[in-house]
Design a protein around this motif. Sequence first.
Motif, PDB file in Angstrom:
ATOM      1  N   ALA A  62      55.491  57.228  44.225  1.00 50.53           N
ATOM      2  CA  ALA A  62      54.321  56.793  43.463  1.00 50.53           C
ATOM      3  C   ALA A  62      53.173  57.778  43.647  1.00 50.53           C
ATOM      4  O   ALA A  62      52.848  58.183  44.766  1.00 50.53           O
ATOM      5  N   GLY A  63      52.593  58.189  42.544  1.00 51.75           N
ATOM      6  CA  GLY A  63      51.461  59.100  42.584  1.00 51.75           C
ATOM      7  C   GLY A  63      51.827  60.563  42.546  1.00 51.75           C
ATOM      8  O   GLY A  63      50.947  61.424  42.405  1.00 51.75           O
ATOM      9  N   GLU A  64      53.116  60.896  42.669  1.00 52.23           N
ATOM     10  CA  GLU A  64      53.528  62.290  42.623  1.00 52.23           C
ATOM     11  C   GLU A  64      53.538  62.801  41.185  1.00 52.23           C
ATOM     12  O   GLU A  64      53.976  62.100  40.274  1.00 52.23           O
ATOM     13  N   SER A  65      53.101  64.042  41.016  1.00 55.26           N
ATOM     14  CA  SER A  65      53.138  64.684  39.712  1.00 55.26           C
ATOM     15  C   SER A  65      54.567  65.118  39.402  1.00 55.26           C
ATOM     16  O   SER A  65      55.384  65.333  40.297  1.00 55.26           O
ATOM     17  N   LEU A  66      54.850  65.274  38.111  1.00 58.36           N
ATOM     18  CA  LEU A  66      56.161  65.765  37.709  1.00 58.36           C
ATOM     19  C   LEU A  66      56.422  67.150  38.276  1.00 58.36           C
ATOM     20  O   LEU A  66      57.568  67.528  38.512  1.00 58.36           O
ATOM     21  N   SER A  67      55.358  67.904  38.551  1.00 56.16           N
ATOM     22  CA  SER A  67      55.534  69.242  39.106  1.00 56.16           C
ATOM     23  C   SER A  67      56.191  69.201  40.480  1.00 56.16           C
ATOM     24  O   SER A  67      56.778  70.196  40.924  1.00 56.16           O
ATOM     25  N   ALA A  68      56.122  68.045  41.151  1.00 56.07           N
ATOM     26  CA  ALA A  68      56.759  67.916  42.463  1.00 56.07           C
ATOM     27  C   ALA A  68      58.275  68.023  42.357  1.00 56.07           C
ATOM     28  O   ALA A  68      58.948  68.347  43.342  1.00 56.07           O
ATOM     29  N   VAL A  69      58.815  67.739  41.167  1.00 55.24           N
ATOM     30  CA  VAL A  69      60.261  67.857  40.968  1.00 55.24           C
ATOM     31  C   VAL A  69      60.720  69.282  41.278  1.00 55.24           C
ATOM     32  O   VAL A  69      61.763  69.494  41.906  1.00 55.24           O
ATOM     33  N   PHE A  70      59.926  70.265  40.859  1.00 54.93           N
ATOM     34  CA  PHE A  70      60.330  71.655  41.041  1.00 54.93           C
ATOM     35  C   PHE A  70      60.316  72.045  42.520  1.00 54.93           C
ATOM     36  O   PHE A  70      61.100  72.882  42.955  1.00 54.93           O
ATOM     37  N   GLU A  71      59.408  71.439  43.288  1.00 53.73           N
ATOM     38  CA  GLU A  71      59.400  71.692  44.719  1.00 53.73           C
ATOM     39  C   GLU A  71      60.647  71.094  45.376  1.00 53.73           C
ATOM     40  O   GLU A  71      61.238  71.692  46.272  1.00 53.73           O
ATOM     41  N   LYS A  72      61.059  69.930  44.909  1.00 49.43           N
ATOM     42  CA  LYS A  72      62.207  69.243  45.503  1.00 49.43           C
ATOM     43  C   LYS A  72      63.527  69.914  45.143  1.00 49.43           C
ATOM     44  O   LYS A  72      64.514  69.799  45.869  1.00 49.43           O
ATOM     45  N   LEU A  73      63.556  70.620  44.002  1.00 53.65           N
ATOM     46  CA  LEU A  73      64.799  71.212  43.530  1.00 53.65           C
ATOM     47  C   LEU A  73      64.955  72.669  43.927  1.00 53.65           C
ATOM     48  O   LEU A  73      65.884  73.336  43.484  1.00 53.65           O
ATOM     49  N   ARG A  74      64.076  73.161  44.748  1.00 51.14           N
ATOM     50  CA  ARG A  74      64.126  74.584  45.101  1.00 51.14           C
ATOM     51  C   ARG A  74      65.441  74.962  45.776  1.00 51.14           C
ATOM     52  O   ARG A  74      65.928  76.070  45.622  1.00 51.14           O
ATOM     53  N   ALA A  75      66.001  74.038  46.543  1.00 53.74           N
ATOM     54  CA  ALA A  75      67.236  74.347  47.270  1.00 53.74           C
ATOM     55  C   ALA A  75      68.462  73.750  46.588  1.00 53.74           C
ATOM     56  O   ALA A  75      69.552  73.776  47.123  1.00 53.74           O
ATOM     57  N   ALA A  76      68.271  73.201  45.401  1.00 56.54           N
ATOM     58  CA  ALA A  76      69.388  72.544  44.725  1.00 56.54           C
ATOM     59  C   ALA A  76      70.416  73.579  44.285  1.00 56.54           C
ATOM     60  O   ALA A  76      70.051  74.627  43.747  1.00 56.54           O
ATOM     61  N   PRO A  77      71.703  73.314  44.494  1.00 60.18           N
ATOM     62  CA  PRO A  77      72.721  74.275  44.057  1.00 60.18           C
ATOM     63  C   PRO A  77      72.855  74.337  42.541  1.00 60.18           C
ATOM     64  O   PRO A  77      73.232  75.365  41.995  1.00 60.18           O
ATOM     65  N   ASP A  78      72.554  73.247  41.867  1.00 60.66           N
ATOM     66  CA  ASP A  78      72.677  73.231  40.412  1.00 60.66           C
ATOM     67  C   ASP A  78      71.296  73.386  39.807  1.00 60.66           C
ATOM     68  O   ASP A  78      70.578  72.415  39.571  1.00 60.66           O
TER      69      ASP A  78
END
Length: 230
Positions: A16-32
């Motif tokens: 709650a309260g997180e911007s959509l831009s936080a998705v890119f921070e979370k996916l930095r290490a994603a293999p896909d």
Amino acid sequence: MSIWTRISDAISALTAGESLSAVFEKLRAAPDMSVAFTIAVIALGAKMAKADGQVTRDEVTAFKEVFHIAPKDEPQAARVFNLARQDVAGFEDYARSIKRMYGEDDAPLCDLMEGLFHIAMADGVYHPQENEFLRDVADAFGFDERRFVRIRAQFVPDAQRDPYDVLGVDATAPMDVVRAAWRRLVRETHPDQLTARGLPEEAIKLAQARLVAVNEAWEQITQERQSETA
């Protein structure tokens, strides 16, 4: 599991309260990285549409040309689009987060810019607001003016498209330098290279526009220089 299911999971993981831009921070290490790439195109496309002031039917169609969106997946794509349009975070935050996500690998950023240009040109008009938006995104990605002009030259039918801009070389460059730039761009457009960079399968066809522009520029320069030496 479809890419749209994975996108839904990534969006749902936001607190709650997180911007959509936080998705890119979370996916930095994603293999896909195709998930991150897809979200990035839709999110920045939504911000661009907001800057332009309207979303046309052509722009919606352009999204569907970049990504094959089945009817059952359209709600997920619309959810990302609407989240980005309503997000208080500016597009600069998105662009900087995307830059950090890819790190030193700027090839996917070029692919992303091409997707945005494809959407911008969907209605056949390149608006000044779109140019300003895309230039600012390019700045956030760390692109210099030459790289921005080269990408724009592939999509925007200016009064006179400079083939040297398309290849990213000086007009005074020796022919071997021009040839090397042309070969490098053709090599980077190979489907295997695009897949390795994390582009979704549907988005790889965007490279067709790049390849056509690159080959046309090479042919034009070759013909001009041959005529000069004839």
